[in-house]
Design an enzyme around this catalytic site. Structure first.
Site, mmCIF file in Angstrom:
data_model
loop_
_atom_site.group_PDB
_atom_site.id
_atom_site.type_symbol
_atom_site.label_atom_id
_atom_site.label_comp_id
_atom_site.label_asym_id
_atom_site.label_seq_id
_atom_site.Cartn_x
_atom_site.Cartn_y
_atom_site.Cartn_z
ATOM 1 N N SER A 217 0.845 -1.197 0.000
ATOM 2 C CA SER A 217 0.000 0.000 0.000
ATOM 3 C C SER A 217 0.880 1.247 0.000
ATOM 4 O O SER A 217 2.057 1.181 -0.373
ATOM 5 C CB SER A 217 -0.946 -0.032 1.213
ATOM 6 O OG SER A 217 -1.932 0.970 1.078
ATOM 7 N N ASN A 218 0.354 2.356 0.406
ATOM 8 C CA ASN A 218 1.120 3.608 0.438
ATOM 9 C C ASN A 218 0.682 4.422 1.654
ATOM 10 O O ASN A 218 -0.197 4.006 2.411
ATOM 11 C CB ASN A 218 0.926 4.375 -0.873
ATOM 12 C CG ASN A 218 -0.546 4.606 -1.156
ATOM 13 O OD1 ASN A 218 -1.229 5.274 -0.389
ATOM 14 N ND2 ASN A 218 -1.036 4.033 -2.246
ATOM 15 N N TYR A 219 1.278 5.593 1.817
ATOM 16 C CA TYR A 219 1.050 6.367 3.045
ATOM 17 C C TYR A 219 -0.238 7.188 3.050
ATOM 18 O O TYR A 219 -0.486 7.929 3.989
ATOM 19 C CB TYR A 219 2.234 7.311 3.295
ATOM 20 C CG TYR A 219 3.472 6.600 3.778
ATOM 21 C CD1 TYR A 219 3.452 5.930 5.000
ATOM 22 C CD2 TYR A 219 4.637 6.610 3.043
ATOM 23 C CE1 TYR A 219 4.587 5.282 5.464
ATOM 24 C CE2 TYR A 219 5.770 5.970 3.494
ATOM 25 C CZ TYR A 219 5.740 5.297 4.708
ATOM 26 O OH TYR A 219 6.842 4.663 5.164
#
Ligand code: C5P
Length: 415
Positions: A217-219
Site C-alpha cells: 500500500s502507500n502512506y
C-alpha cells in the site's frame, strides 16, 4: 401571521429543521410554523427555553411534530448531549421568536440553556427572528447584538411594525410567516449549493494483497477524500465515498469500503451511474503482486522471496472510455515532487480529466497524513487556481467552489 396560509417552499421540503423557541408571546405562532413544516415533509425537532414553556406547552410542539421536545440541557432520551446531537442533526436552525435576552446570549456565546447551546453546537445555517417590545428592539445594546450575529453569518428576519402585546404600536412584532420562510429558503440555498447533485469521492491508499496477511500500500491516510465527502454532504449533495481508509464517516455519506484497485474500479462502475462529479482523491497503487498466495508465506519455508509485480490499470482512464459515464465531471489528484503544473497538466490530458488538484509532496508540512494541504487546481479549460496552505476541509470546500460553476445549467457535467 397566519402561518397556515403560507405554503412551505419546495426548497425546504425533506430538510431536518430545528425550531428553537424562546420566551415571547409570539411563541404560539411557532406551533403553526412547526406544524406546516412537518406537513410539508420536513423533519422538525423543537427545543424551548424555560420561559418559552410558560407561553406554550411542549406537548403542543410534540403533537404537531411527532417528536419529543427538548426543554433542558440534560438527557431525556438516552442521548448524552442533546444540544450537540441536535446541532449535528439539523440542516437548518430557526430561532423564533428570538427575545432580546436570547439574542444577547447567542451573541456572547452563552450556552447555559438548550436553545443557546444548540446554536453554539450548530453546523448549519441559522435564521433568527427577533420579536420584542419596540423600546427593547430599538436599544443600541440589542441592535449591536443583532449586528454581531449578522456579521457571523446568522440570517436575521427583521421584525415588523404593528400592534405589540404591550399595547404600543412600533417595530418588534415577529415577521410574517412568508418572510420567515423566505429567509429560511435563502439560508438553505446559500449553504446547500450542491443539493440534488450526486458526488462520488474515493479515498485512501489501495491495498494489494501478497498473501492473506500482507499487502502493498502507500502512506495515503484518506483524510483528503473524507474531507471532500464531508464538505459535499454538508452542502446538500448525495455523497458516495469509496474508500480503503476507515475513519468515522460524516453524517449522510454513503460509505463503500474497498481494499484493492480492482474493487475500487468495480464499486465505481456501479456508483458512478447518474453521478455528477467524481473526485478521485484515492492514492491508487501503480503495481500489484502478479499472484496472491492463498496461504501465508512462511519465513521458515521461503528463505528467499521475490515478489513479481504487474501494473495496475488506470481507473480514471478506464472510466474515461466508459460511454455511460461520459457525463461525470472528473477531478483527479496528482502528488508530485517537482514541476507541479507541467506534470499535472500532462496527467489531466492523459487521464481525460476535467480538472486536477496537484500537491507538492516534497513539502513536509502538508499532504500525506497531515490535516493540512496546499497545491494548485488546474482545469481543462486552462484556468489555474492557487490553493494556499489550509486545512483539508477548507481545501475540500474550495475545490467544490471551483467545480460548482462548471456544473451549472443542465444537471450533469460537461464532457
Ligand atoms: O498517475 P498518478 O497515480 O499520479 O495519478 C493520480 C490520479 O489518478 C489520482 O486521482 C488517482 O486516484 C488516479 N489513479 C487512478 N488509477 C490508477 C492510479 C491513479 O485512477 N491506477
Amino acid at each position: 401571521m397566519p402561518l397556515d396560509l403560507a405554503p412551505v417552499p419546495e426548497e425546504l421540503r425533506g430538510l431536518r429543521i430545528a425550531v428553537l423557541v424562546s420566551g415571547g408571546i409570539a411563541a404560539y405562532k411557532i406551533v403553526d410554523l412547526a406544524s406546516a413544516l412537518t406537513q410539508a415533509g420536513c423533519e422538525v425537532r423543537v427545543a424551548m427555553t424555560p420561559s418559552a414553556t410558560r407561553f406554550v406547552g411542549p406537548p403542543s410542539f410534540q403533537g404537531v411534530t411527532g417528536n419529543p421536545v427538548l426543554t433542558g440541557l440534560w438527557p431525556v432520551d438516552g442521548s448524552p448531549e442533546p444540544h450537540v446531537a441536535l446541532g449535528d442533526w439539523a440542516q437548518l436552525i430557526v430561532v423564533a421568536p428570538a427575545t432580546a435576552n436570547v439574542i444577547g446570549r447567542i451573541a456572547t456565546g452563552r450556552s447555559d440553556d438548550i436553545v443557546t447551546a444548540i446554536v453554539l453546537a450548530a453546523r448549519c445555517p441559522v435564521v433568527v427572528a427577533p420579536a420584542m417590545n419596540d423600546a427593547m428592539w430599538s436599544k443600541r445594546a440589542v441592535q449591536e447584538n443583532v449586528e454581531a450575529l449578522r456579521d457571523r453569518g446568522v440570517s436575521i428576519v427583521e421584525p415588523e411594525s404593528g400592534h405589540l402585546a404591550s399595547g404600543h404600536v412600533g417595530a418588534g412584532r415577529l415577521a410574517a410567516a412568508s418572510q420567515l420562510l423566505k429567509a429560511m429558503v435563502e439560508a438553505v440555498q446559500s449553504r446547500y449549493d450542491l443539493a440534488g447533485r450526486r458526488v462520488v469521492v474515493t479515498a485512501g491508499g489501495t491495498r494489494e494483497p501478497i498473501d492473506p496477511v500482507r499487502f502493498i500500500s502507500n502512506y495515503s491516510s484518506g483524510k483528503m477524500g473524507f474531507a471532500l465527502a464531508a464538505a459535499a454532504a454538508d452542502r446538500g449533495a448525495h455523497v458516495t465515498l469509496v474508500t480503503t481508509a476507515s475513519h468515522p464517516a460524516h453524517r449522510g455519506v454513503d460509505v463503500h469500503p474497498v481494499e484493492t484497485a480492482q474493487e475500487m474500479l468495480d464499486a465505481l462502475g456501479e456508483q458512478l451511474k447518474g453521478a455528477d462529479v467524481l473526485v478521485m482523491a484515492a492514492a491508487v497503487g501503480d503495481f500489484r503482486p502478479a499472484r496472491t498466495a492463498t496461504k501465508k508465506i512462511r519465513r521458515e519455508e521461503t528463505p528467499r522471496f521475490t515478489l513479481e509485480l504487474e501494473p495496475i490499470p488506470d481507473i480514471l482512464a478506464s472510466i474515461r472510455s466508459d460511454k455511460e459515464l461520459a457525463g461525470v465531471f472528473r477531478v483527479g489528484f496528482a502528488a508530485e515532487d517537482s514541476e507541479l503544473d507541467a506534470k499535472a497538466v500532462e496527467k489531466m490530458k492523459r487521464k481525460g480529466l476535467h480538472a486536477i488538484v496537484a500537491n507538492d509532496i516534497s513539502r513536509r508540512d502538508i499532504g500525506f497524513g497531515s490535516d493540512d494541504n496546499a497545491g494548485v487546481m488546474l482545469f481543462a479549460d486552462g484556468s489555474r487556481h492557487e490553493l494556499e496552505k489550509m486545512t483539508k476541509r477548507e481545501m475540500a470546500d474550495r475545490i467544490l467552489d471551483l467545480v460548482l460553476p462548471k456544473l451549472s445549467g443542465e444537471k450533469g457535467a460537461e464532457s
